[in-house]
Structure formats: structure tokens, C-alpha cells
Write an enzyme that holds these catalytic residues in place. Structure first.
Site, short mmCIF file in Angstrom:
data_model
loop_
_atom_site.label_atom_id
_atom_site.label_comp_id
_atom_site.label_asym_id
_atom_site.label_seq_id
_atom_site.Cartn_x
_atom_site.Cartn_y
_atom_site.Cartn_z
N SER A 1 -6.31 105.96 -44.06
CA SER A 1 -5.50 104.73 -44.14
C SER A 1 -4.23 104.98 -44.98
CB SER A 1 -6.34 103.62 -44.76
OG SER A 1 -6.79 104.01 -46.03
N CYS B 1 -6.50 105.64 -34.28
CA CYS B 1 -5.19 105.50 -34.91
C CYS B 1 -4.10 105.35 -33.85
CB CYS B 1 -4.89 106.70 -35.77
SG CYS B 1 -4.89 108.22 -34.82
#
Ligand code: NAD
Length: 524
Positions: free
Chosen positions: A249, A304
Site C-alpha cells: 500500500s 493493484c
């Protein structure tokens, strides 16, 4: 998986995971070619997301365990860096063969801890295998250049050498593929590796470590260190770690980049994303609807490169949404081992976080077109249906750019339609976003696509392709808050990341060239 193969051990007596977990198998570290529980008394729970049950615990490294893994990699480095390219590539070819033969087992391990459907887990392994295949050609990739007679009787050439001990810190969402973006090239180039996988789905890394051993890789060249922030901080500050390849992240990527570089390391830190798909009025709407569903809900949106913001030019938005609704109605959400289209989310906490965003979207005034909270999963039994980490595909329309479902990375099966009046408005919106990982445009107008490719501020672009993950011989990486550092993964950039250049200027004794000359050389 059996303890004989070194993937799991059953000595979990001193874990701090709660008492109910004490009889569960422990996923150990893999250091110097062998499984070890390490010195820490900490462990984390690992779940089967399709049943909601804890199935294992995983060791969480202590600082001493970090030292042991790095020391093993450091000890293996001198011999490995001096191993011929021919020998290294023989081992890589063998690893590639074993991976190919056993990818079905690896996919099942991934599904049992991550939850993604088995076919998708197999796809992940195949995409990782592409990088192994790239690394099998390392001899071409590290070839230097040679210039004869650059100055009179002087030759100049360049060589590339490995860095030493390199670390890889990976996220939960691709427990096999993301580590494979890095370690095949790192190892082929002569480095030794410490991999710190996600503690949520740790077993794939141990399976891979075993394959390396079976392929003939010397002990200590590939090590797996399980853990959390303690392990990560240990690697980021360790004087014997030369580089950090991180994927996760954005806040952690930024922290890893800043801490790693402050400790003198080469760092590439890939962060989060909010990927847009722009649909122009002339697009093939059936193709666009298929793409939006595949890219929005594949792997339950835990990619992602997942599409989470569908930017539709208003004149076609209603028709596009109708086509997406038709398609979602045919999807089966359930246990990834039962031939379903979409599996559960990785943990209960993550499912609750994503559900919280769905609640927020409703409160903030977006139009909820499909409500995944009402999903009836295709689970093993009633208990699994009740306890698994389920959330069905969710679609919002009329999403505003100030709503949290738009501003935040949700990382779940939630697709938000943002309506715009024109190409220009769509482009501005995409370029204003803080992330820049992937983006797609759907259109039949080559000129518009070309203009978009030129103007959009994003690292990876799909033109009528929704999830534009580059093939291994190109490099993977985003812009803006999606990447800290300047080197992308695999391809030529990956080879550069894992090697350092030297340039040699060389002259062999020639009597005619003798004599004193204190100035810079002049050519005759
Ligand atoms: P995460 O950031 O929580 O964890 C990533 C790694 O960092 C794990 O190994 C974890 O153990 C470690 N970590 C977690 N918290 C830490 C802390 N406070 N200090 C030090 N280390 C810590 O990410 P995740 O939830 O595992 O993965 C999902 C995220 O990864 C999403 O944001 C997704 O977009 C991103 N991702 C990005 C890419 C890309 O290529 N840009 C690819 C895959 C995933």
C-alpha cells in the site's frame, strides 16, 4: 504440504496467536535451505477465506531471525556471484521446469490462503513464470559493451555486477507473482535474496523455496523470512542488505522508500492504485462491459491493476451500465475450489473494511446499482457460507470525485461509475488523481487513443485492454503515489536495479606509449 517437505511444522506451542490456534501447523521461515521456526515467540493466524477458519499460524520474525536470514544470504553471496552464468542459468531452467510441473499445487496453496479462484491463481503463477523465463536469458541481459581503441591503444568496456544481499517485501494479493517480479532476475544476476512475504498468505513462498532447492540452488541464495513490521524494519536498517524491492500500500511504500534510502539502500517501492477505465461514445460497448466486469471483479478487486473507477461519457453510460448488470447477474461468487468466478476477500477485517466503503457510498449519495452485501455464496457448506469472508460484486453509479469510494483505494469488488461529458473531462479527472498505476481507454478511434496515450499521466496504459500488466521483458511500474523510487520491476529496468555498472579503461604495455604526460590524453 507436509512437514517432511519443510513447508509447515507443527510445533506451535509458544506462539502468541490466541489459544485456539495452538494446535495449528506453523509456517516456518526458510533459511539456508532448511525450515526453521526461528527464535521469536510471536505468530500470526492464517485463514482459509472461503470458510473463515484459521488453518495455520505463521512465524513472525524477531530481530535475531532477521540477522540469521541476512547472514545466510551474505555467506552464500561470494560463491554465488562467482558461479558462472552458464551454471546459474542451468539452475534457472530447472527451476522453471519444476515450477511449470507443480504450478497446480502452488495455485491450490494460493487459493487456500488468499481465496482467489484456482484458475486465477494459476494465471498468477504463469505471469510470474514469464519473469523466470526472462531471467533464463540473463547472459544477454548483463552483457557489457566494448570499445576498442577509444583513445590510442586504449580499450574501454562496461560490466554489470550483482549488489549482494537483496530484500523483497511483498503484499498479500499476489503471493507468488509479485515475489517473482524480482527474485528470478536478482538471483540470475548473482545476488542472494531474503524474501519477506505477506503474513496473510505465507505458504506460497515456502513452496517456491523448496522448488529452488530441488532445482539445485545453493543453500542461502534464496531465504524466506516471515514476519510483520519487526522483520521489515530489520531489513530496511540492516547494514548488510543492499537493496529493497517493496510492493504494497502507498503509506507503507513511502515509509519503506524513505527508511531504506536513509539507510543507504537502493529502493524501489511500488504502492497502491486507483485505476480508471475511460469509455468513449464510439467504443464497442459489449467489449467494454466484458472488460469492466473482468477487471473490476477479477480476484475480488484485490489487484493493484483492478479497474475501480469506470469513467463513462454520459451519452453511453446508461447502456454500458445495463450491459454490466446483465453480465454480473451471471457471475457465481463462492469457494475458489468450486469453479466459481469470484472468491472471498482475504480476511474478515478486510471484508468489513470494504463493506464499510459500500455503506459510505450509499450515505454519501452514490446510486447503488448492484449490492454485493446481499451475495449468496457458493460455499462448501452452510457454516462456510456464514463464516467465509464474502462480498459480492458491487456497482455504484453517479459517483462524485469527492466521495470516499472514489478518493480511496478500496481493494475489493466495488466498481464506481463516474460520468463525464467529454474525453477532456475524463482525462483531467484521471490526471488529477494521486495514483498513476494503470489506466485503460476503450474506443474505436485510433486518434483519440493515441492522444490519450500521449497525455495521460499513468505508468501502464491499456488501449481496449483493461488490465495492462506488461509482459516480463517490459517493465512494470506506476507513476505518482503508485511508485517511490525510479526503477520499475523486471525487464531491462529490473536488471539494472539488481546490478551495478563498472566501466574499465584499459591499456596494455606498449613501449611507444611511454613517457610522462601530465595533461589529459590527446589523440594522435
Ligand atoms: P500492505 O502495505 O499492508 O503490506 C505489504 C507488505 O508490507 C507486507 O509484507 C506487510 O507485512 C508489510 N507491512 C504492513 N504494514 C507494515 C508496517 N506498518 N511497517 C512495515 N511493513 C509493513 O499491503 P497489502 O494489504 O498486503 O497489499 C495490498 C496493497 O498492495 C494495495 O494497496 C495494492 O494496491 C498494493 N499493490 C501494489 C502493486 C503495484 O504493483 N503497485 C501490486 C500489488 C499490490
Amino acid at each position: 504440504m507436509t512437514s517432511e517437505e519443510g513447508f509447515v511444522t507443527t510445533t506451535t506451542a509458544s506462539t502468541t496467536a490466541d489459544a485456539g490456534a495452538l494446535d495449528l501447523p506453523l509456517v516456518p521461515h526458510w533459511i539456508s535451505g532448511a525450515a526453521t521456526n526461528g527464535s521469536s515467540d510471536r505468530a500470526a493466524d492464517v485463514y482459509d477465506p472461503a470458510t473463515g477458519k484459521r488453518t495455520k499460524t505463521v512465524a513472525l520474525a524477531s530481530p535475531q531471525d532477521v540477522d540469521a536470514a541476512v547472514a545466510a544470504a551474505k555467506a552464500a553471496f561470494p560463491a554465488w556471484r562467482d558461479t558462472s552464468l552458464a551454471r546459474r542459468t542451468t539452475i534457472l531452467f530447472k527451476f522453471r521446469q519444476l515450477l511449470d510441473e507443480r504450478k497446480g499445487e502452488l495455485a491450490e496453496i494460493i487459493t487456500s490462503e488468499h481465496g482467489k479462484v484456482v484458475s486465477d491463481a494459476l494465471g498468477e503463477v504463469s505471469r510470474g513464470q514469464e519473469v523466470v523465463e526472462l531471467a533464463c536469458g540473463i547472459n544477454h541481459l548483463v552483457k557489457g559493451a566494448f570499445t576498442e581503441n577509444a583513445s590510442t591503444k586504449i580499450d574501454v568496456y562496461s560490466i554489470r555486477q550483482p549488489l549482494g544481499v537483496v530484500s523483497i517485501i511483498s503484499p498479500f494479493n499476489f503471493p507468488a507473482m509479485v515475489p517473482m517480479w524480482f527474485f528470478p532476475v536478482a538471483i540470475a544476476a548473482g545476488n542472494t535474496v531474503v524474501l519477506k512475504p505477506s503474513e496473510k498468505d505465507p505458504s506460497a513462498a515456502n513452496f517456491i523455496a523448496r522448488l529452488w532447492k530441488d532445482a539445485g540452488l545453493p543453500d542461502g541464495v534464496f531465504n524466506v523470512l516471515h514476519g510483520d513490521k519487526v522483520a521489515v524494519d530489520g531489513l530496511l536498517t540492516h547494514p548488510d542488505v543492499a537493496s529493497v524491492s517493496f510492493v504494497g500500500s502507498t503509506p507503507i511504500a513511502k515509509y519503506v522508500y524513505e527508511t531504506g534510502t536513509a539507510h543507504g539502500k537502493r529502493v524501489q517501492a511500488l504502492g497502491g492504485a486507483k485505476n480508471h477505465m475511460l469509455v468513449l461514445p464510439d467504443a464497442d460497448l459489449d467489449l467494454a462491459a466484458d472488460a469492466a466486469v473482468n477487471a473490476g471483479f477479477g480476484s475480488a478487486g484485490e489487484r493493484c491493476m483492478a479497474v475501480s473507477a469506470l469513467v463513462a461519457v454520459d451519452s453511453v453510460a446508461d447502456e454500458l451500465i445495463a450491459k454490466i448488470k446483465e453480465r454480473v447477474a451471471t457471475l457465481r461468487t463462492g469457494d475458489g475450489r468450486r469453479g466459481c468466478d469470484m472468491g472471498p476477500l482475504v480476511t474478515g477485517a478486510h471484508r468489513d473494511k470494504v463493506t464499510g466503503y459500500v455503506d459510505a457510498g450509499v450515505t454519501e449519495g452514490a446510486e447503488l446499482v448492484i449490492d454485493g452485501r446481499e451475495v449468496v455464496p457458493d460455499a462448501q457448506d452452510d457454516e462456510a457460507a456464514a463464516d467465509g469472508f464474502w462480498l459480492g460484486p458491487t456497482l455504484f453509479d453517479k459517483v462524485g470525485t469527492d466521495m470516499s469510494i472514489y478518493t480511496d483505494e478500496i481493494f475489493g469488488p466495488v466498481l464506481s461509475v463516474v460520468r463525464v461529458e467529454s474525453y477532456a473531462e475524463g482525462l483531467d479527472l484521471i490526471n488529477a488523481n494521486k495514483y498513476g498505476n494503470g489506466v485503460a481507454i476503450f474506443t474505436n478511434d485510433g486518434g483519440a487513443a493515441r492522444k490519450f496515450r500521449n497525455e495521460v499521466q499513468v505508468g501502464m496504459i491499456g488501449i481496449n485492454v483493461p488490465v495492462p500488466v506488461p509482459v516480463a521483458y517490459f517493465s512494470f511500474g506506476g507513476w505518482k503515489q503508485s511508485l517511490f523510487g525510479d526503477t520499475h520491476a523486471h525487464g531491462v529496468e529490473g536488471v539494472h536495479f539488481f546490478t551495478r555498472g563498472k566501466v574499465v579503461t584499459e591499456r596494455w604495455l606498449d613501449p611507444s606509449h611511454g613517457g610522462l604526460n601530465l595533461g589529459f590524453p590527446q589523440n594522435d
